[in-house]
Design a protein around this motif. Sequence first.
Motif, mmCIF file in Angstrom:
data_model
loop_
_atom_site.group_PDB
_atom_site.id
_atom_site.type_symbol
_atom_site.label_atom_id
_atom_site.label_comp_id
_atom_site.label_asym_id
_atom_site.label_seq_id
_atom_site.Cartn_x
_atom_site.Cartn_y
_atom_site.Cartn_z
ATOM 1 N N ALA A 72 5.887 -36.879 50.833
ATOM 2 C CA ALA A 72 4.965 -35.913 50.239
ATOM 3 C C ALA A 72 5.684 -34.580 50.082
ATOM 4 N N PRO A 73 5.574 -33.945 48.922
ATOM 5 C CA PRO A 73 6.188 -32.625 48.731
ATOM 6 C C PRO A 73 5.376 -31.547 49.444
ATOM 7 N N ASP A 74 5.925 -30.354 49.466
ATOM 8 C CA ASP A 74 5.227 -29.222 50.086
ATOM 9 C C ASP A 74 4.183 -28.673 49.115
ATOM 10 N N ASP A 75 3.188 -29.492 48.867
ATOM 11 C CA ASP A 75 2.090 -29.137 47.977
ATOM 12 C C ASP A 75 0.803 -29.564 48.673
ATOM 13 N N ASP A 114 -3.750 -35.766 49.493
ATOM 14 C CA ASP A 114 -3.981 -37.093 48.914
ATOM 15 C C ASP A 114 -3.188 -38.163 49.664
ATOM 16 N N ARG A 115 -1.914 -37.871 49.964
ATOM 17 C CA ARG A 115 -1.073 -38.860 50.649
ATOM 18 C C ARG A 115 -1.582 -39.122 52.071
ATOM 19 N N TYR A 149 -4.863 -41.114 51.952
ATOM 20 C CA TYR A 149 -4.590 -42.514 51.638
ATOM 21 C C TYR A 149 -4.012 -43.225 52.862
ATOM 22 N N ALA A 150 -3.059 -42.591 53.526
ATOM 23 C CA ALA A 150 -2.433 -43.209 54.699
ATOM 24 C C ALA A 150 -3.446 -43.449 55.806
ATOM 25 N N LEU A 151 -4.340 -42.506 56.023
ATOM 26 C CA LEU A 151 -5.366 -42.670 57.052
ATOM 27 C C LEU A 151 -6.299 -43.830 56.735
ATOM 28 N N SER A 152 -6.561 -44.045 55.458
ATOM 29 C CA SER A 152 -7.478 -45.131 55.072
ATOM 30 C C SER A 152 -6.836 -46.505 55.203
#
Length: 414
Positions: free
Chosen positions: A236-239, A245-246, A249-252
Amino acid sequence: MTSLYRLGYAPMQTELTVAQAERLILKTVPVWAGERAPLPSAAGRVLRESIRAERDLPPYNRATMDGIALRWKSWQSGRRAFPLEGTQSAGQAAATLMDPHAAWRIATGAPIPNGADAVVPVEYMRDAGKGVEIDSGYRPKRGQFIHKRGSDRRAGALLLKAGQRIGGVEMALLSANGVANPRVARAPRIALISTGNELVGLGGRPQPWQIRSSNGPAMTALLSRHGYAGIRALHAPDDPGVLADRIDYALSQSDVLILSGGVSKGAKDYVPGVLAELGVAPVLHRVRQRPGFPLWFGMRGGIPVFGLPGNPVSSLVCLRRYVIPALDKAQGARRAYPETAVLAEAVMFKPRLTWFLPVRLAANKTGRLIAHPRQTNTSGDFASLARTDGFAQLRANRSRFPIGCAARVFRWNG
């Protein structure tokens, strides 16, 4: 943060000691449910039930040498030549020695014929007519080379305890006792997110101001060495928007989330704020240690979330020191006994922090474990870690550590 406290978590704790951070993490991480698994797929997983012997081990008196099985009193009476009644092989029911002055040829692993109580190895006999003759200088003992029934374990004896990780020995015991579907810890789904605009994947060409992403592959490999596979590595970029969002998604999709980078106090360190927005309750942030001071830990529901510093040495140290023990606890694994070593040379460390010192480990002539310091240039100097086996934990508020100073050590791979 008030809404997070309503989830059942106390206010976040900061500036903790290493011992406080360890206790808090292990106290907070839940123990996952177990499941039945086919034995072939149970290798490397944590056993969640105790296993007892199905029957006596070994289940019969068995020969441990090739030779002949005879009645010892017959030899003691002076007899040296023994006619053979037959051959006893492995996989056959035990025969019966009919003539007390005869013998049975026997193979290693075969049942001892009823009536026989000693095995004479082939090296101490020669064929003689329809039988064999024992060397005159050889003196057998009653019961020799017989692995007696139940001498290893009796039926019902405890063989394996819940909490053991299943390796080769454990697989052998499970197989030998007919445990086709042992109860084991569920294999967790682990997500790794490496953060940072400066990171480039293997397929990319880094610009002079960029670096190749190494934390994801390094942590994946270290987790795999400790029995954790099924890892999804993301970037994931520094945004803040993309990062959210990332992470969401990972938590889900995961049972555990591990992030590297973005957890300190820099202008681009968005991770703690994004995690809070996504409902991850912060438990601790910052531990009085080097490397790894910005360590972050929180929970969303039953999902542990670890925010590790982005520097490679820091991320690997924190992964080995906190994350892997937490995963072991969640799987119901028994805690390993602390391993200690003594320093091979004196070192100094002025900050009043716990110091995780990379070391090379070796045993001296007396078997004592010796730690040879291998200091890194910075917490980004992961090239130096190739010369190490792990790290020593040197206590805080002490600057001098002389030769022979004892310290707890953590191996990278065990």
